[in-house]
Motif scaffolding. Structure first.
Motif, PDB file in Angstrom:
ATOM      1  N   ARG A 141       0.834  -0.985  -0.009  1.00 29.35           N
ATOM      2  CA  ARG A 141      -0.221   0.033   0.163  1.00 29.35           C
ATOM      3  C   ARG A 141       0.944   1.214   0.191  1.00 29.35           C
ATOM      4  N   PRO A 142       0.837   2.113  -1.176  1.00 31.16           N
ATOM      5  CA  PRO A 142       1.695   3.230  -1.005  1.00 31.16           C
ATOM      6  C   PRO A 142       1.638   4.084   0.266  1.00 31.16           C
ATOM      7  N   GLY A 143       2.954   4.298   0.746  1.00 29.03           N
ATOM      8  CA  GLY A 143       2.840   5.192   2.081  1.00 29.03           C
ATOM      9  C   GLY A 143       2.720   4.475   3.145  1.00 29.03           C
ATOM     10  N   SER A 144       2.399   3.074   3.354  1.00 28.00           N
ATOM     11  CA  SER A 144       2.259   2.265   4.376  1.00 28.00           C
ATOM     12  C   SER A 144       3.267   1.393   4.710  1.00 28.00           C
ATOM     13  N   CYS A 145       3.497   1.037   5.951  1.00 34.94           N
ATOM     14  CA  CYS A 145       4.503   0.173   6.250  1.00 34.94           C
ATOM     15  C   CYS A 145       4.240  -1.054   6.736  1.00 34.94           C
ATOM     16  N   GLY A 146       3.018  -1.513   6.224  1.00 38.96           N
ATOM     17  CA  GLY A 146       2.266  -2.842   6.447  1.00 38.96           C
ATOM     18  C   GLY A 146       1.517  -3.243   7.493  1.00 38.96           C
ATOM     19  N   PRO A 147       1.052  -4.266   7.462  1.00 43.02           N
ATOM     20  CA  PRO A 147       0.133  -4.932   8.651  1.00 43.02           C
ATOM     21  C   PRO A 147       1.042  -5.421   9.619  1.00 43.02           C
ATOM     22  N   HIS A 197      -3.582  -1.881   7.610  1.00 42.57           N
ATOM     23  CA  HIS A 197      -2.034  -1.655   7.251  1.00 42.57           C
ATOM     24  C   HIS A 197      -1.791  -0.163   8.007  1.00 42.57           C
ATOM     25  N   LEU A 198      -0.549  -0.209   8.642  1.00 39.48           N
ATOM     26  CA  LEU A 198      -0.062   1.228   9.325  1.00 39.48           C
ATOM     27  C   LEU A 198       0.585   2.174   8.336  1.00 39.48           C
ATOM     28  N   TYR A 199       0.017   3.253   8.862  1.00 38.58           N
ATOM     29  CA  TYR A 199       0.576   4.646   8.016  1.00 38.58           C
ATOM     30  C   TYR A 199       1.081   5.533   8.968  1.00 38.58           C
ATOM     31  N   LEU A 200       2.263   5.685   9.129  1.00 39.99           N
ATOM     32  CA  LEU A 200       3.152   6.485  10.276  1.00 39.99           C
ATOM     33  C   LEU A 200       2.755   7.973   9.748  1.00 39.99           C
ATOM     34  N   ARG A 201       2.595   8.911  10.717  1.00 45.75           N
ATOM     35  CA  ARG A 201       2.586  10.328  10.548  1.00 45.75           C
ATOM     36  C   ARG A 201       3.484  11.176  11.324  1.00 45.75           C
ATOM     37  N   GLY A 202       4.539  10.466  12.068  1.00 47.23           N
ATOM     38  CA  GLY A 202       5.631  11.093  12.854  1.00 47.23           C
ATOM     39  C   GLY A 202       5.492  10.907  14.265  1.00 47.23           C
ATOM     40  N   ARG A 203       6.289  11.549  14.927  1.00 45.63           N
ATOM     41  CA  ARG A 203       6.286  11.374  16.680  1.00 45.63           C
ATOM     42  C   ARG A 203       5.412  12.270  17.177  1.00 45.63           C
ATOM     43  N   LEU A 204       4.606  11.716  18.207  1.00 47.47           N
ATOM     44  CA  LEU A 204       3.608  12.804  18.847  1.00 47.47           C
ATOM     45  C   LEU A 204       4.642  13.753  19.605  1.00 47.47           C
TER      46      LEU A 204
END
Length: 515
Positions: A329-335, A400-407
């Motif tokens: 999935r584009p932009g995803s680091c997978g399930p 699938h996980l999409y990361l947006r940065g650190r809180l």
């Protein structure tokens, strides 16, 4: 995947896994040294048993610690694996400063410190001041080989601590992270799931063995019966030669390293980095999101599939995209691989698909808690064994996980919360920008303001006005930095993570000098 033996599910410790392959495939390669020497699985078993036996003879027990201040390489790998047979290994960053080394030694109180032969003596002096014995890598391996010792004490148990790692320290003093055998073996199994590892696979590991990436992928290669090339250091110009000489089938990298490999190839006008003899099929990217365009270009020129994954020192291989292009999935680091993921809001409630919140995890690869830090554990763990990663992310409908940065990197600009990673991604789309990171600076009116540190590509030019106009066409005005700061390079950790706190301090210092 090929036929033949596979690691039984009953095996839960590193020594058991190494012994399994030494018995089943004794003559198969395990470690490939940079000098051309081949270490078979039987050779590896003999070497690690000798190191374990030597430590036992020195009176170092299973719960006692042995620190390593060493570069990469096959000898370091053998020593590290030998230590976990009979004690607790503490691999330290060989580039650590003298004050940091003293801090870590004082906190951990290892019985022994293993250093590189010919080291400058500063490490020995720091250890001596704390009453810690020092031995060189050459001495330890020589003594182990000459004595032909066999470690015969009780076998390691799954919950015994094998390794103590340190967090990257991007937001403060690094935390000490104990990893039991069972979590490392689980991490190796998870790596196999998303990389489809077999006995025929050869791993190329430029990552240091003091990092989670280096350690868990070493275990993944060996515990699947394959082999591993552990490089002493990362050299982007030598990458084509490595692919030719060692013929690895998989490797681990990150966006920064891949960009450097591409730039090194461009410098010598090498269009195709992987030659006809290359067997490289998988590059597992981690530590930082892939920059736009890097993945596609690197895949084309290296002839291998690149997939993002999510992992941390506290839990290896949390997610992974896998080798099947249809599952990407584009932009995803997978399930998730061997665990579970939830996304929580500020009140601790679960968020629906595609809404961003804090990523919390639990599963077989998760560590039991920080060493001697009850306050950190109380803050990090939720009821039910859920661990707060500190990452901002979202799950899609397929999990699938999409990361947006650190809180803790969110910028509060006059009450508006900004994820720096979103701004970085837009800047990195500009053809003149090769690297970029946004960060917070104090502001008397807004509380915090946002600044962008930008590294221009060789031979390219761009003005702050041009870059701001580029971002304003693609971002809301409140997310667009008013100030653009051109730098030669971004400060990063050894695993490639941007140190935004360092950027804040350097920018503030630069502004004070300017005034």
């Amino acid at each position: 995947m090929s036929g033949g033996p596979t690691l039984p599910e009953s095996i839960q410790t590193i020594p058991e896994g190494l012994a399994f392959w030494a018995e089943r495939t004794p003559d198969a390669p395990a470690l490939l040294a940079v000098d051309g020497r081949l270490v078979t699985h039987a050779d590896l078993q003999t070497a690690v048993a000798g190191v374990a036996g030597r430590l036992s003879k020195l009176g170092i027990g299973r719960e006692e610690r042995v620190a390593l201040l060493l570069p990469g390489g096959a000898e370091t790998a053998m020593t590290l694996l030998g230590i976990v047979q009979s004690a607790v290994a503490v691999p330290l960053n060989p580039a650590i400063s003298a004050p940091e080394l003293r801090r870590d030694l004082e906190a951990l109180q290892p019985r022994l410190l293993v250093v590189e032969s010919g080291s400058d003596g500063a490490a020995k002096a720091a250890a001596s001041a704390l009453g810690i014995t020092t031995v060189t890598l050459t001495e330890l391996l020589s003594e182990a080989a000459q004595s032909a010792l066999q470690f015969a004490e009780a076998a390691a148990q799954p919950d015994d601590i094998a390794i103590i790692l340190h967090s990257s320290g991007t937001t403060g003093t690094p935390k000490r992270i104990p990893r039991p055998h069972r979590t490392l073996v689980a991490g190796a199994r998870a790596a196999g799931l998303c990389t489809a590892l077999s006995r025929e696979d050869v791993a190329l590991l430029p990552a240091g063995l003091h990092t989670n990436a280096g350690l868990v992928n070493l275990c993944a290669a060996l515990l699947h019966g394959g082999s591993c090339v552990v490089m002493r250091q990362f050299d982007p110009a030598a990458y084509p030669d490595w692919l030719e000489a060692y013929r690895p089938t998989w490797t681990v990298s990150n966006a920064t390293e891949l960009n450097l490999i591409l730039q090194a190839a461009d410098a010598v006008r090498r269009e195709q980095i992987a030659g006809p003899k290359s067997r490289l099929r998988i590059i597992r990217a981690g530590a930082q999101p892939m920059t736009p365009g890097t993945s596609e270009e690197a895949e084309a020129r290296l002839g291998a599939l690149i997939f993002d994954g999510f992992g941390m020192s506290e839990a290896s291989y949390i997610t992974g995209g896998g080798p099947d292009p249809l599952q990407r999935r584009p932009g995803s680091c997978g399930p998730p691989l061997l665990g579970e993921i939830r996304i929580l809001d500020e009140q601790g409630e679960d968020l629906p698909a595609r809404e961003a919140g804090e990523v919390v995890i639990r599963g077989a690869t998760l560590f039991p808690g920080y060493l001697d830090d009850p306050a950190a554990n109380a803050a990090a763990f939720l009821p039910g064994g859920w661990f707060r990663t500190g990452d901002l992310g979202a799950l899609n409908e397929d999990g699938h996980l999409y990361l947006r940065g650190r809180l803790n990197e969110l910028i509060n600009r006059g009450g508006e919360k900004i994820a720096p990673l979103e701004v970085d991604d837009v800047l990195l789309l500009h053809p003149a920008v090769t690297d970029a990171a946004t960060f917070a600076v104090p502001d008397p009116r807004l509380g915090e303001d946002i600044v962008a540190a930008v590294v221009l590509a060789p031979g390219k030019t761009a003005s702050p006005r041009e870059l701001r106009a580029w971002m304003l066409d693609r971002l809301s005005p409140f997310k667009t930095p008013r100030r653009i700061w051109f730098v030669d390079a971004l400060p990063r950790t050894g695993t490639g993570k941007v140190q935004r706190g360092v950027l804040t301090a350097r920018f503030s210092s630069d502004q004070r000098r300017a005034h």
